[in-house]
Motif scaffolding. Structure first.
Motif, PDB file in Angstrom:
ATOM      1  N   ALA A 177      42.778  26.644  38.183  1.00  0.00           N
ATOM      2  CA  ALA A 177      41.321  26.734  38.278  1.00  0.00           C
ATOM      3  C   ALA A 177      40.919  27.575  39.491  1.00  0.00           C
ATOM      4  O   ALA A 177      39.942  28.339  39.438  1.00  0.00           O
ATOM      5  CB  ALA A 177      40.706  25.343  38.372  1.00  0.00           C
ATOM      6  N   ALA A 178      41.661  27.440  40.586  1.00  0.00           N
ATOM      7  CA  ALA A 178      41.375  28.238  41.778  1.00  0.00           C
ATOM      8  C   ALA A 178      41.587  29.724  41.503  1.00  0.00           C
ATOM      9  O   ALA A 178      40.788  30.572  41.937  1.00  0.00           O
ATOM     10  CB  ALA A 178      42.248  27.772  42.942  1.00  0.00           C
ATOM     11  N   TRP A 179      42.643  30.051  40.784  1.00  0.00           N
ATOM     12  CA  TRP A 179      42.860  31.455  40.422  1.00  0.00           C
ATOM     13  C   TRP A 179      41.764  31.946  39.487  1.00  0.00           C
ATOM     14  O   TRP A 179      41.313  33.102  39.597  1.00  0.00           O
ATOM     15  CB  TRP A 179      44.235  31.639  39.783  1.00  0.00           C
ATOM     16  CG  TRP A 179      45.353  31.657  40.774  1.00  0.00           C
ATOM     17  CD1 TRP A 179      46.312  30.699  40.973  1.00  0.00           C
ATOM     18  CD2 TRP A 179      45.616  32.671  41.750  1.00  0.00           C
ATOM     19  NE1 TRP A 179      47.154  31.058  41.993  1.00  0.00           N
ATOM     20  CE2 TRP A 179      46.752  32.270  42.497  1.00  0.00           C
ATOM     21  CE3 TRP A 179      45.001  33.884  42.075  1.00  0.00           C
ATOM     22  CZ2 TRP A 179      47.284  33.029  43.531  1.00  0.00           C
ATOM     23  CZ3 TRP A 179      45.524  34.652  43.115  1.00  0.00           C
ATOM     24  CH2 TRP A 179      46.652  34.225  43.826  1.00  0.00           C
ATOM     25  N   ASP A 180      41.317  31.103  38.562  1.00  0.00           N
ATOM     26  CA  ASP A 180      40.203  31.489  37.687  1.00  0.00           C
ATOM     27  C   ASP A 180      38.964  31.808  38.513  1.00  0.00           C
ATOM     28  O   ASP A 180      38.223  32.757  38.216  1.00  0.00           O
ATOM     29  CB  ASP A 180      39.894  30.368  36.695  1.00  0.00           C
ATOM     30  CG  ASP A 180      40.935  30.235  35.602  1.00  0.00           C
ATOM     31  OD1 ASP A 180      41.720  31.199  35.401  1.00  0.00           O
ATOM     32  OD2 ASP A 180      40.978  29.181  34.941  1.00  0.00           O
ATOM     33  N   ALA A 181      38.728  31.001  39.557  1.00  0.00           N
ATOM     34  CA  ALA A 181      37.574  31.236  40.430  1.00  0.00           C
ATOM     35  C   ALA A 181      37.713  32.578  41.159  1.00  0.00           C
ATOM     36  O   ALA A 181      36.732  33.321  41.303  1.00  0.00           O
ATOM     37  CB  ALA A 181      37.432  30.093  41.427  1.00  0.00           C
ATOM     38  N   VAL A 182      38.922  32.880  41.622  1.00  0.00           N
ATOM     39  CA  VAL A 182      39.162  34.168  42.279  1.00  0.00           C
ATOM     40  C   VAL A 182      38.860  35.312  41.325  1.00  0.00           C
ATOM     41  O   VAL A 182      38.151  36.273  41.661  1.00  0.00           O
ATOM     42  CB  VAL A 182      40.616  34.246  42.785  1.00  0.00           C
ATOM     43  CG1 VAL A 182      40.936  35.660  43.280  1.00  0.00           C
ATOM     44  CG2 VAL A 182      40.859  33.244  43.903  1.00  0.00           C
ATOM     45  N   HIS A 183      39.374  35.222  40.112  1.00  0.00           N
ATOM     46  CA  HIS A 183      39.165  36.281  39.115  1.00  0.00           C
ATOM     47  C   HIS A 183      37.685  36.446  38.798  1.00  0.00           C
ATOM     48  O   HIS A 183      37.190  37.574  38.647  1.00  0.00           O
ATOM     49  CB  HIS A 183      39.919  35.953  37.825  1.00  0.00           C
ATOM     50  CG  HIS A 183      41.400  35.869  38.004  1.00  0.00           C
ATOM     51  ND1 HIS A 183      42.240  35.302  37.062  1.00  0.00           N
ATOM     52  CD2 HIS A 183      42.212  36.270  39.023  1.00  0.00           C
ATOM     53  CE1 HIS A 183      43.486  35.365  37.483  1.00  0.00           C
ATOM     54  NE2 HIS A 183      43.500  35.942  38.667  1.00  0.00           N
ATOM     55  N   HIS A 184      36.977  35.329  38.692  1.00  0.00           N
ATOM     56  CA  HIS A 184      35.560  35.343  38.320  1.00  0.00           C
ATOM     57  C   HIS A 184      34.721  36.083  39.355  1.00  0.00           C
ATOM     58  O   HIS A 184      33.695  36.697  39.010  1.00  0.00           O
ATOM     59  CB  HIS A 184      35.054  33.910  38.152  1.00  0.00           C
ATOM     60  CG  HIS A 184      33.621  33.831  37.740  1.00  0.00           C
ATOM     61  ND1 HIS A 184      33.199  34.122  36.459  1.00  0.00           N
ATOM     62  CD2 HIS A 184      32.497  33.494  38.457  1.00  0.00           C
ATOM     63  CE1 HIS A 184      31.891  33.976  36.384  1.00  0.00           C
ATOM     64  NE2 HIS A 184      31.440  33.592  37.584  1.00  0.00           N
ATOM     65  N   ASN A 185      35.148  36.052  40.605  1.00  0.00           N
ATOM     66  CA  ASN A 185      34.377  36.675  41.681  1.00  0.00           C
ATOM     67  C   ASN A 185      34.704  38.154  41.878  1.00  0.00           C
ATOM     68  O   ASN A 185      34.113  38.803  42.747  1.00  0.00           O
ATOM     69  CB  ASN A 185      34.625  35.925  42.995  1.00  0.00           C
ATOM     70  CG  ASN A 185      34.005  34.534  42.984  1.00  0.00           C
ATOM     71  OD1 ASN A 185      32.961  34.311  42.364  1.00  0.00           O
ATOM     72  ND2 ASN A 185      34.647  33.590  43.656  1.00  0.00           N
ATOM     73  N   LEU A 186      35.624  38.677  41.085  1.00  0.00           N
ATOM     74  CA  LEU A 186      36.008  40.081  41.186  1.00  0.00           C
ATOM     75  C   LEU A 186      35.296  40.918  40.127  1.00  0.00           C
ATOM     76  O   LEU A 186      34.802  40.376  39.126  1.00  0.00           O
ATOM     77  CB  LEU A 186      37.520  40.215  40.996  1.00  0.00           C
ATOM     78  CG  LEU A 186      38.415  39.639  42.094  1.00  0.00           C
ATOM     79  CD1 LEU A 186      39.871  39.678  41.648  1.00  0.00           C
ATOM     80  CD2 LEU A 186      38.239  40.401  43.402  1.00  0.00           C
ATOM     81  N   PRO A 187      35.250  42.236  40.318  1.00  0.00           N
ATOM     82  CA  PRO A 187      34.706  43.102  39.258  1.00  0.00           C
ATOM     83  C   PRO A 187      35.541  42.959  37.987  1.00  0.00           C
ATOM     84  O   PRO A 187      36.716  42.576  38.040  1.00  0.00           O
ATOM     85  CB  PRO A 187      34.837  44.511  39.838  1.00  0.00           C
ATOM     86  CG  PRO A 187      35.073  44.340  41.296  1.00  0.00           C
ATOM     87  CD  PRO A 187      35.720  43.008  41.480  1.00  0.00           C
ATOM     88  N   LEU A 188      34.949  43.250  36.847  1.00  0.00           N
ATOM     89  CA  LEU A 188      35.682  43.227  35.584  1.00  0.00           C
ATOM     90  C   LEU A 188      36.880  44.166  35.682  1.00  0.00           C
ATOM     91  O   LEU A 188      36.744  45.316  36.102  1.00  0.00           O
ATOM     92  CB  LEU A 188      34.770  43.652  34.436  1.00  0.00           C
ATOM     93  CG  LEU A 188      35.371  43.565  33.026  1.00  0.00           C
ATOM     94  CD1 LEU A 188      35.633  42.109  32.653  1.00  0.00           C
ATOM     95  CD2 LEU A 188      34.431  44.212  32.016  1.00  0.00           C
ATOM     96  N   CYS A 189      38.049  43.668  35.315  1.00  0.00           N
ATOM     97  CA  CYS A 189      39.281  44.454  35.452  1.00  0.00           C
ATOM     98  C   CYS A 189      39.654  45.121  34.129  1.00  0.00           C
ATOM     99  O   CYS A 189      39.830  44.437  33.109  1.00  0.00           O
ATOM    100  CB  CYS A 189      40.429  43.556  35.905  1.00  0.00           C
ATOM    101  SG  CYS A 189      41.921  44.473  36.335  1.00  0.00           S
ATOM    102  N   PRO A 190      39.791  46.447  34.113  1.00  0.00           N
ATOM    103  CA  PRO A 190      40.275  47.117  32.897  1.00  0.00           C
ATOM    104  C   PRO A 190      41.664  46.601  32.517  1.00  0.00           C
ATOM    105  O   PRO A 190      42.433  46.155  33.376  1.00  0.00           O
ATOM    106  CB  PRO A 190      40.325  48.586  33.305  1.00  0.00           C
ATOM    107  CG  PRO A 190      39.383  48.701  34.456  1.00  0.00           C
ATOM    108  CD  PRO A 190      39.480  47.396  35.185  1.00  0.00           C
ATOM    109  N   ARG A 191      41.966  46.685  31.250  1.00  0.00           N
ATOM    110  CA  ARG A 191      43.267  46.231  30.748  1.00  0.00           C
ATOM    111  C   ARG A 191      44.148  47.436  30.424  1.00  0.00           C
ATOM    112  O   ARG A 191      43.647  48.537  30.144  1.00  0.00           O
ATOM    113  CB  ARG A 191      43.095  45.374  29.495  1.00  0.00           C
ATOM    114  CG  ARG A 191      42.045  44.287  29.591  1.00  0.00           C
ATOM    115  CD  ARG A 191      42.444  43.161  30.522  1.00  0.00           C
ATOM    116  NE  ARG A 191      43.506  42.346  29.967  1.00  0.00           N
ATOM    117  CZ  ARG A 191      43.840  41.147  30.439  1.00  0.00           C
ATOM    118  NH1 ARG A 191      43.193  40.645  31.494  1.00  0.00           N
ATOM    119  NH2 ARG A 191      44.822  40.450  29.906  1.00  0.00           N
TER     120      ARG A 191
END
Length: 325
Positions: A177-191
């Protein structure tokens, strides 16, 4: 090992040897010299086959995908599928000379023993150019066998950190969940098409060009993942000059928005990479007796602690501090 187990092992050896003899007869390599070697941590084995004329090939022997011994992320069927996919994109992967997936054999080109590890700037720039192709080719992600990075065994291996470093498996859900929170606060990441183990040991040096191996776990991942693996290699220190040149090359064609995403995600994926490896080192040491990897632990942990000071990683640092209180 008791008598029954010894008999079972002997029976398996006889069966495998007979299957191998039949496979080599059918593929025209029956009179070759066979030199076995172990190349990774999976249940797979490799051999170099050499004919009298000096021609060589590599044999991959793996538990077939229907076997209970088959390991997620190392399936021979996925290896073949990804081989075809990478080759369709114009990437240099071994040509399959013969295969029998029911018993777990693939015969392929021999890419030799030299990797890019000590080949300097130009080799790493060439490796970066391959990543640009994997990112930008219009068909790179057009393969139904590519699962998302977040669903891979690699991402799920992050669980080893709370279990073996924090020593509290009950924190696993909070950790993800903590990693999800980190990802959520970043710009959208291209794949991008992601090799997922894109490091020097899997990039063979072939007369100035690069051959790619060990690609069976390829996935649809964050576009910074492979370049992090390449440049933040735990087995070797990549000179800062090479790192900066490769990052610059990778970002040359990006839009301003994607460059912002690169800058934001690179340290986060690096930290995630370190956390996973630290957990796996402890797991392999404690559960599998693999103490050889502990040689990387202390330096890696120092780098990890430094990254934890980044504001983006506050959710991770907060969880670790709470665990230590």
């Amino acid at each position: 090992m008791n008598r029954i187990e010894k008999l079972q092992c002997l029976y398996t050896l006889i069966v495998v040897n007979n299957e191998l003899k039949h496979f080599l007869n059918n593929s025209g390599w029956d009179n070759s010299n066979i030199q076995w070697f172990s190349a990774d941590w999976s249940p797979r084995d490799y051999a170099r086959l050499t004919k009298d004329a000096g021609t060589s090939a590599i044999l991959l022997k793996s538990p077939p995908d229907h076997s209970p011994d088959s390991m997620i992320g190392h399936q021979i069927g996925k290896w073949v599928l990804m081989n075809h996919h990478f080759k369709s994109l114009g990437l240099n992967v071994p040509t399959i000379l013969a295969q029998d997936l029911q018993i777990g054999f693939v015969l392929m080109d021999d890419f030799g023993n030299e990797t890019i590890a000590d080949k300097g700037m130009q080799a790493y720039l060439k490796a970066t150019d391959i990543l640009i192709t994997m990112r930008d080719h219009p068909d790179a992600l057009n393969n139904k066998n590519l699962i998302r990075y977040e669903d891979t065994h690699v991402y799920k291996a992050l669980r080893f950190y709370p279990q073996y470093v924090l020593k509290d498996a009950t924190k696993t859900d909070d950790w993800f969940a903590a990693w999800d929170a980190v990802h959520h606060n970043l710009p959208l990441c291209p794949r991008a098409l992601t090799h997922i183990d894109y490091a020097a040991q899997n990039l063979m040096w072939l007369n100035g060009e690069i051959g790619i191996i060990d690609f069976q776990a390829a996935c649809n991942g964050p576009f910074v993942y492979d370049i992090v693996n390449l440049l933040e290699d735990i087995r070797r220190d990549i000179p800062d000059g090479i790192k900066q040149a490769c990052k610059q090359r990778y970002c040359e064609g990006l839009s301003a928005e994607d460059k912002t995403a690169f800058d934001g995600w690179y340290p986060v994926i690096t930290a995630q990479f370190y956390a996973r490896i630290l957990g796996q080192i402890q797991f392999l040491s404690l559960e599998k007796g693999r103490s050889d990897l502990m040689q990387y632990h202390d330096d890696l942990f120092k780098k990890w602690e430094k990254l934890l000071l980044l504001p983006e990683l506050n959710p991770i640092l907060r969880l670790i501090k709470e665990n230590n209180d």
